[in-house]
Design a protein around this motif. Structure first.
Motif, short mmCIF file in Angstrom:
data_model
loop_
_atom_site.label_atom_id
_atom_site.label_comp_id
_atom_site.label_asym_id
_atom_site.label_seq_id
_atom_site.Cartn_x
_atom_site.Cartn_y
_atom_site.Cartn_z
N UNK A 197 1.59 13.73 -5.68
CA UNK A 197 1.95 13.87 -6.79
C UNK A 197 0.78 12.96 -7.63
N UNK A 198 0.84 13.23 -9.08
CA UNK A 198 -0.24 12.66 -9.90
C UNK A 198 -0.02 11.24 -10.10
N UNK A 199 1.22 10.88 -10.31
CA UNK A 199 1.50 9.29 -10.27
C UNK A 199 2.47 8.83 -9.39
N UNK A 200 2.61 8.07 -8.52
CA UNK A 200 3.69 7.56 -7.58
C UNK A 200 4.71 6.88 -8.36
N UNK A 201 4.49 6.12 -9.28
CA UNK A 201 5.56 5.53 -10.20
C UNK A 201 6.51 6.56 -10.98
N UNK A 202 6.00 7.50 -11.55
CA UNK A 202 6.78 8.39 -12.19
C UNK A 202 7.66 9.33 -11.11
N UNK A 203 6.65 9.70 -9.68
CA UNK A 203 7.35 10.41 -9.07
C UNK A 203 8.51 9.75 -8.42
N UNK A 255 10.73 9.20 0.05
CA UNK A 255 9.40 8.99 -0.78
C UNK A 255 9.78 8.02 -1.70
N UNK A 256 10.78 7.66 -2.03
CA UNK A 256 11.03 6.26 -3.14
C UNK A 256 10.71 5.08 -2.40
N UNK A 257 11.01 5.10 -1.04
CA UNK A 257 10.78 3.86 -0.20
C UNK A 257 9.31 3.78 -0.09
N UNK A 258 8.75 4.79 0.57
CA UNK A 258 7.21 4.79 0.99
C UNK A 258 6.26 4.55 -0.16
N UNK A 259 7.04 4.80 -1.53
CA UNK A 259 5.94 4.76 -2.60
C UNK A 259 5.83 3.50 -2.94
N UNK A 260 6.58 2.58 -2.62
CA UNK A 260 6.60 0.97 -2.95
C UNK A 260 6.35 0.63 -4.49
N UNK A 302 0.83 -1.23 0.12
CA UNK A 302 -0.09 0.11 -0.02
C UNK A 302 0.89 1.20 0.02
N UNK A 303 0.77 2.20 -0.97
CA UNK A 303 1.95 2.96 -1.40
C UNK A 303 1.51 4.42 -0.91
N UNK A 304 2.50 5.39 -0.82
CA UNK A 304 2.29 6.78 -0.70
C UNK A 304 2.34 7.38 -2.06
N UNK A 305 1.19 8.08 -2.17
CA UNK A 305 1.06 8.76 -3.43
C UNK A 305 1.49 10.26 -3.04
N UNK A 306 1.24 10.64 -1.92
CA UNK A 306 1.65 11.85 -1.67
C UNK A 306 1.09 13.08 -2.33
#
Length: 464
Positions: free
Chosen positions: A195-201, A239-244, A189-193
């Motif tokens: 951003x528009x998209x968590x993977x791009x971010x 952020x990279x870590x918590x974005x999963x 379960x990821x952090x979007x925070x």
């Protein structure tokens, strides 16, 4: 004020190279702003006003690229002696294929398709030819300004994301006008925070972290700027870590392997170790780096989870779903749909944005038509945009200079200038990430801009 972002104001001089790099920096900052929810909302409001009150319904992005027409003309004129080289010919075939395809998609207006095509073409010309044209010193200044400006903006965005992470731990919230709920929590379960998209971010954050490390290693920076960059790097790592983001994990692995290869050869030269020993050393170093990253990811996650656990948890949601299934499993059906569409127009494709409108009009039962989702792969996107003709041309355009660069790297033990090593690492990250997302050569993004600039630098330094 004698300095701005570490640059002495008295040293700033107006020149063709300065204008080129400044315009490219503006485009990069705008691309980053489009993926930060606060600035994205501001951009949407400005666009709404422009569309309502100005004839032709322009947007900020279209205005930005229209202003770039003189820059494009200047670049083409300055590079006119090289326009018949193999790289420009291959690039020309790709561009002409996309333009031609725009006239054969009835489901999207020719003008609309050409506008989107023009944005991609503009981005290619601006960043690729700028990297080929500017001097070594101008390239250093460009990278310094790019890394600093991107680090400051993205660092702020990551800080905002951390605030939302700790405020809504294991809960949900709707950030701005983003359609889906953003989620934090445990086990995928990821952090979007913000951003528009968590993977791009997450991938953007990885590139910015590498850029900051490069800048601190190669430049003498004042103390305040150094502190700002370190702070930005810490929040980007968080952020990279918590974005999963599994896409970002793959990019990190690719980064470790490439870095290990370069380091092994740079340190041992041509004669200290044989090829087998160098490869063995590269494998061992790669594994050490990957294990270190895994430990760092777990350590950061559990520390943040411990701190956030003091907040009362709310409802927990999983990853984004497609018809009740994980997006990752749905991706294979997405690819199958788009490849099926490509077989209907295999030679030239559907141009920049014509594929999905065609699918919706002619294949409404397809998954991509029902949920209106993009290709989720840079390579499949290239195939549907420009068909086999454009994709082969683009593939050769990317492959040839990289093969030459690899050959040159083995000959000189990868003892290139550090800026070139940095750009090659960025290129590897972009190409690997492109397997699962529309980042890279076929889409207007910060990562795309980095990739085209990297390709231009590689072509200039390794293929002449």
């Amino acid at each position: 004020m004698q300095e701005l972002f570490g640059i002495k104001l008295k040293d700033i001089k107006v020149s063709g190279e300065g204008i080129l790099s400044s315009y490219a920096i503006v485009i990069m900052i705008y691309s980053l702003a489009e993926h930060f929810a606060y600035t994205k909302e501001l951009i949407n409001c400005i666009n709404a006003g422009l569309i309502e009150y100005i004839p032709g319904q322009p947007t900020l992005r279209s205005i930005l690229y229209i202003l770039g027409i003189p820059v494009i003309i200047y670049l083409l004129i300055r590079n006119k002696e090289n326009l018949l080289r193999y790289d420009c010919i291959l690039l020309g075939v790709y561009i002409l294929t996309m333009i031609t395809a725009a006239f054969f998609v009835d489901e999207l207006s020719i003008l609309e398709n050409l506008v989107d095509t023009y944005e991609i073409i503009s981005l290619i010309i601006i960043f690729y030819f700028t990297a080929k044209l500017i001097s070594f010193d101008a390239c250093m200044r460009f990278l310094k300004r790019m890394i600093i400006s991107a680090s400051v903006l993205w660092g702020i965005a990551c800080i905002v994301s951390m605030i939302y992470y700790f405020s809504y731990y294991q809960g949900t919230y709707l950030f701005g006008n983003i359609k889906h709920f953003n989620v934090q929590g445990f086990d995928g379960i990821r952090l979007y925070g913000a951003f528009q998209d968590t993977n791009y971010a997450a991938v953007f954050s990885l590139i910015i972290v590498i850029g900051i490390l490069y800048l601190i290693r190669t430049e003498k920076l004042n103390k305040i700027l150094t502190i700002v960059l370190y702070a930005s790097m810490i929040f980007c790592v968080l952020f990279m870590v918590l974005s999963f983001s599994r896409t970002c994990y793959m990019a990190q692995v690719a980064f470790c392997i490439t870095l290990a290869l370069m380091y092994t050869y740079r340190r041992n030269g041509l004669n200290k170790l044989g090829i087998k020993n160098k490869l063995l050393s590269t494998i061992i170093l790669s594994l050490m780096l990957i294990v270190s990253l895994i430990i760092l990811n777990l350590l950061v996650y559990y520390i943040c989870s411990f701190i956030a656990s003091f907040v009362i948890p709310g409802e927990v949601l999983g990853r984004d779903l497609l018809n009740g299934e994980d997006i990752s499993s749905g991706r294979f059906e997405i690819w199958e749909n788009y490849l099926s569409l490509w077989t209907e127009r295999p030679l030239i494709g559907y141009s920049a944005e014509g594929t999905l409108p065609y699918a919706i009009a002619n294949h409404p039962d397809m998954l991509i038509s029902e949920i209106e989702i993009s290709q989720h792969s840079m390579y499949i996107r290239a195939l549907t945009q420009s068909g086999i003709i454009g994709t082969v041309s683009l593939g050769l355009f990317i492959l040839i200079p990289n093969i030459r660069a690899l050959r040159d790297g083995f000959k000189c033990s990868f003892k290139w200038p550090l800026y070139l090593c940095f750009l090659i690492l960025c290129e590897v990250i972009c190409l690997v990430t492109g397997l699962f997302y529309n980042v890279g050569v076929t889409h207007v993004l910060f990562v795309t801009e980095i990739l085209w600039f990297s390709l231009g630098a590689i072509q200039k330094n390794c293929c002449n």
